[in-house]
Design an enzyme around this catalytic site. Structure first.
Site, PDB file in Angstrom:
ATOM      1  N   ARG A  90       0.626  -1.356  -0.047  1.00  0.00           N
ATOM      2  CA  ARG A  90      -0.200   0.288  -0.309  1.00  0.00           C
ATOM      3  C   ARG A  90       1.093   1.321  -0.301  1.00  0.00           C
ATOM      4  O   ARG A  90       0.153   2.187  -1.183  1.00  0.00           O
ATOM      5  CB  ARG A  90      -0.329   0.127   1.645  1.00  0.00           C
ATOM      6  CG  ARG A  90      -2.021   1.398   1.891  1.00  0.00           C
ATOM      7  CD  ARG A  90      -2.526   0.727   2.704  1.00  0.00           C
ATOM      8  NE  ARG A  90      -1.467   0.836   4.544  1.00  0.00           N
ATOM      9  CZ  ARG A  90      -0.703   1.703   4.748  1.00  0.00           C
ATOM     10  NH1 ARG A  90      -0.820   3.015   3.801  1.00  0.00           N
ATOM     11  NH2 ARG A  90      -0.623   0.924   5.861  1.00  0.00           N
ATOM     12  N   CYS A 143       5.816  -6.994   6.717  1.00  0.00           N
ATOM     13  CA  CYS A 143       4.935  -7.880   8.089  1.00  0.00           C
ATOM     14  C   CYS A 143       4.384  -9.578   7.389  1.00  0.00           C
ATOM     15  O   CYS A 143       5.256 -10.481   7.673  1.00  0.00           O
ATOM     16  CB  CYS A 143       3.861  -7.565   9.621  1.00  0.00           C
ATOM     17  SG  CYS A 143       4.814  -6.013  10.243  1.00  0.00           S
ATOM     18  N   HIS A 167       1.000  -8.327  15.484  1.00  0.00           N
ATOM     19  CA  HIS A 167       1.578  -6.946  15.617  1.00  0.00           C
ATOM     20  C   HIS A 167       0.786  -6.885  16.568  1.00  0.00           C
ATOM     21  O   HIS A 167       0.437  -7.273  17.846  1.00  0.00           O
ATOM     22  CB  HIS A 167       0.128  -7.642  14.327  1.00  0.00           C
ATOM     23  CG  HIS A 167       0.905  -7.432  13.097  1.00  0.00           C
ATOM     24  ND1 HIS A 167       0.058  -7.441  11.502  1.00  0.00           N
ATOM     25  CD2 HIS A 167       1.718  -6.607  12.583  1.00  0.00           C
ATOM     26  CE1 HIS A 167       0.398  -7.322  10.465  1.00  0.00           C
ATOM     27  NE2 HIS A 167       1.867  -6.354  11.029  1.00  0.00           N
TER      28      HIS A 167
END
Ligand code: PCA
Length: 215
Positions: A90, A143, A167
């Site tokens: 993104r 990640c 996370h």
């Protein structure tokens, strides 16, 4: 002596810190039962992150690998259930590269599940007064890339080594720059990661909770 590898990421996306590295480095050298924790910092760069992870695994030969990353916007500690074979940035990584809809590993399976006891971890975190839920998506940025690369390596030549990804929220000083965003104090995150490690070492067969209680 068994070794636990904990990884955290360098800061990315204009942030001055990454809570994942701040938290895991606080646990470097921690003795938990027979095991010793080793913390390593990983670049937030597609490709390079996996090379650094590989080197750390080659060096340490850990019996357990837990990768940790920042998930701004989340309010809880979230053990990830599944890594998917896709890179779809993104935003750009720290080398300015933004892969779109590319496989992490060409020809590898579409996904791997975490081999951490993710529901037992959530149970134990909540019992300690720390907000936690299972997450069913680690996203498609670095990640997930690291998580997928880790699980692919462990599936191929892990010899029973378990691994997964967790996370964590922003730190309060990060959230202060983004009004309305949730955060968690560093001390709480460090305490949470102690529980994540302890439960992962102790529990080899995960709970089978239904009804969404731990989601
Ligand atoms: N979080 C990013 C990458 C590095 C990090 O700490 C992610 O969720 O993909």
């Amino acid at each position: 002596m068994p070794r636990v590898l904990l990884t955290g990421f360098e800061p990315f996306d204009g942030e001055a810190v990454n809570p994942s590295w701040e938290a895991v480095r606080a646990l470097d050298g921690w003795r938990v039962g027979e095991a010793t924790v080793h913390a390593r910092r990983i670049a937030c760069v597609f490709g390079q992150a996996l090379r650094e992870l590989d080197a750390a695994i080659d060096e340490l030969q850990p019996t357990l690998v837990i990768a940790v990353g920042q998930a701004g916007g989340r309010a809880e500690i979230t053990p990830e259930r599944v890594a998917i074979n896709i890179d779809d940035g993104r935003i750009c990584d720290n080398a300015g590269c933004q892969p779109i809809d590319e496989p992490v590993v060409a020809g590898a399976p579409a996904a791997y599940f975490s081999t951490l006891p993710i529901k037992a971890i959530v149970r134990d975190l909540r019992a300690a007064g720390l907000p936690a839920s299972v997450s069913n998506s680690a996203g498609t940025f670095v990640c997930n890339h690291l998580f997928f690369g880790l699980m692919h390596r462990l599936a191929a030549r892990g010899a029973g080594v378990r691994g997964g990804f967790v996370h964590i929220p922003f730190l309060p000083e990060q959230a202060a720059r983004w009004p309305g965003q949730p955060s968690m104090a560093l001390a709480a995150v460090i305490e949470a990661l102690r529980i994540v490690v302890g439960t992962s070492l102790a529990v080899h067969e995960d709970l089978r909770e239904t009804g969404g209680a731990l989601h």
